[in-house]
Structure formats: C-alpha cells, structure tokens
Design a protein around this motif. Structure first.
Motif, PDB file in Angstrom:
ATOM      1  N   THR A  61       0.875  -1.293  -0.009  1.00  0.00           N
ATOM      2  CA  THR A  61       0.024  -0.124  -0.126  1.00  0.00           C
ATOM      3  C   THR A  61       0.793   1.252   0.062  1.00  0.00           C
ATOM      4  O   THR A  61       0.748   2.165  -0.795  1.00  0.00           O
ATOM      5  CB  THR A  61      -0.876  -0.004   1.427  1.00  0.00           C
TER       6      THR A  61
ATOM      7  N   LEU B 177       2.400   1.686  -3.545  1.00  0.00           N
ATOM      8  CA  LEU B 177       1.656   2.546  -4.511  1.00  0.00           C
ATOM      9  C   LEU B 177       1.266   3.649  -4.013  1.00  0.00           C
ATOM     10  O   LEU B 177       1.002   4.495  -5.230  1.00  0.00           O
ATOM     11  CB  LEU B 177       0.599   1.419  -4.453  1.00  0.00           C
TER      12      LEU B 177
ATOM     13  N   LEU C 291      -3.065  -1.359 -14.970  1.00  0.00           N
ATOM     14  CA  LEU C 291      -2.635  -2.566 -14.335  1.00  0.00           C
ATOM     15  C   LEU C 291      -3.538  -3.782 -14.758  1.00  0.00           C
ATOM     16  O   LEU C 291      -4.528  -3.434 -15.309  1.00  0.00           O
ATOM     17  CB  LEU C 291      -2.388  -2.737 -12.987  1.00  0.00           C
TER      18      LEU C 291
ATOM     19  N   VAL D 178      -5.042  -7.564 -13.275  1.00  0.00           N
ATOM     20  CA  VAL D 178      -5.222  -8.051 -12.200  1.00  0.00           C
ATOM     21  C   VAL D 178      -6.118  -9.617 -12.286  1.00  0.00           C
ATOM     22  O   VAL D 178      -7.026  -9.286 -12.947  1.00  0.00           O
ATOM     23  CB  VAL D 178      -5.669  -7.487 -10.837  1.00  0.00           C
TER      24      VAL D 178
ATOM     25  N   ARG E  16      -6.707  -7.064  -5.521  1.00  0.00           N
ATOM     26  CA  ARG E  16      -7.762  -6.303  -6.331  1.00  0.00           C
ATOM     27  C   ARG E  16      -8.270  -5.246  -5.373  1.00  0.00           C
ATOM     28  O   ARG E  16      -8.835  -4.338  -5.716  1.00  0.00           O
ATOM     29  CB  ARG E  16      -8.685  -7.310  -6.760  1.00  0.00           C
TER      30      ARG E  16
ATOM     31  N   TYR F 145      -6.239  -2.344  -5.025  1.00  0.00           N
ATOM     32  CA  TYR F 145      -6.237  -1.464  -6.068  1.00  0.00           C
ATOM     33  C   TYR F 145      -7.753  -0.564  -5.883  1.00  0.00           C
ATOM     34  O   TYR F 145      -7.659   0.595  -6.473  1.00  0.00           O
ATOM     35  CB  TYR F 145      -6.139  -2.398  -7.148  1.00  0.00           C
TER      36      TYR F 145
ATOM     37  N   PHE G 115      -8.770   2.604  -8.409  1.00  0.00           N
ATOM     38  CA  PHE G 115      -8.433   1.775  -9.625  1.00  0.00           C
ATOM     39  C   PHE G 115     -10.022   1.480 -10.006  1.00  0.00           C
ATOM     40  O   PHE G 115     -10.713   1.081  -9.026  1.00  0.00           O
ATOM     41  CB  PHE G 115      -7.452   0.581  -9.702  1.00  0.00           C
TER      42      PHE G 115
ATOM     43  N   ARG H 163      -6.421   3.845 -12.990  1.00  0.00           N
ATOM     44  CA  ARG H 163      -6.686   4.698 -12.153  1.00  0.00           C
ATOM     45  C   ARG H 163      -6.151   6.263 -12.673  1.00  0.00           C
ATOM     46  O   ARG H 163      -5.225   6.353 -13.195  1.00  0.00           O
ATOM     47  CB  ARG H 163      -5.868   4.793 -10.605  1.00  0.00           C
TER      48      ARG H 163
END
Length: 152
Positions: free
Chosen positions: A95, A98, A111, A113, A120, A123, A128, A142
């Motif tokens: 986290t 990112l 991305l 996933v 997920r 994200y 996202f 995003r």
C-alpha cells in the motif's frame, strides 16, 4: 534489477504461485520445474513487451523482498508487476509503495489483476476502476488526482 537478481526474482515468482501449483498434486520436482519455466516465460514476455520498462527490486535493510515493474504505455504508466515475499505481505508495504507511486503521478495508471487476486481490493481502495474484463484478468485504471476517476 540486473540479471544477477534473476534467482531471487524466480524464487519470488514461485512464492506467488506455489499454492496454486501445489494443488495440481504434481511431485515437488515437477512443480519446481513448472514454476521455473513459467517465471522464465513471464520474464521474457515482460522484457519484450516493455523493452523500456523499469525493473526495480524492493529492498528492506539492503535485502531484496520484492519487485516493482513499471512501463510507459500510450500516455499512461503501466504497473506491470508488484510482488512481495510472503513474509513482507500484509504489513502495508505494498500500500505504501503504491501510494508513493500514485501521489505525484500525472498520468493515468493501468494494471492487470486476476479476478481472484486479493490485491484487487487494495487497487479498488486506491481508486482503480474496472476498464475491461479480459477473461482471466481484469484491466483496471486509475485516473490522476483532479480527473474524473469514474471514467476509464
């Protein structure tokens, strides 16, 4: 990351797929050979699909604990891969990495996933949104801060 780091990256890859491959019931030697082959195929694909990509190791106290692969693509930043060793997961490190990446990124970030990947949820929390269901993978995007994040 250099070629000298490939043994670590192969072991990291195996740590992300080990449970899945173990479920096949194959003998351990066959599982190890399959994971090695899959890592080599993934590495070859990433390097050919994103020749100008950034191939970064994530380190803690000078020791590698993960990888972060990034590439520019069609005016976007593509998060090609982020992986951490099992002992580094669940601590908020992914986290934090990112969030640092996204905080000042002026471009949309894209991305892929797997549907079942627990990341997920992270994200989605980070903003996202689903851009396209590609079957086995979801493509997520995003938008940068200040843009309408509901539009993919």
């Amino acid at each position: 990351m250099t070629d000298d780091d490939l043994p670590f990256v192969a072991a990291l890859y195996a740590s992300t797929r080990g449970e899945e491959v173990a479920a096949t019931g194959w003998p351990p030697e066959m599982q190890a050979a399959f994971l090695d082959q899959q890592h080599r195929a993934q590495h070859f694909h990433y390097r050919n699909a994103f020749p100008a990509g950034e191939w970064l190791l994530i380190e803690r106290d000078g020791a590698p604990i993960g990888r972060l692969y990034l590439a520019e693509s069609e005016g976007m930043l593509r998060l090609v891969d982020i992986s951490l060793l099992p002992e580094a997961r669940g601590e908020g490190l992914g986290t934090a990495i990112l969030c640092d990446l996204l905080d000042d990124e002026p471009r949309p970030v894209l991305l892929h996933v797997e549907h079942t990947n627990p990341a997920r949820r992270l994200y989605v929390r980070l903003g996202f949104c689903l851009a396209e269901d590609k079957g086995f993978y979801l493509m997520m995007i995003r938008q940068p801060a200040g843009r309408d994040r509901d539009k993919a």
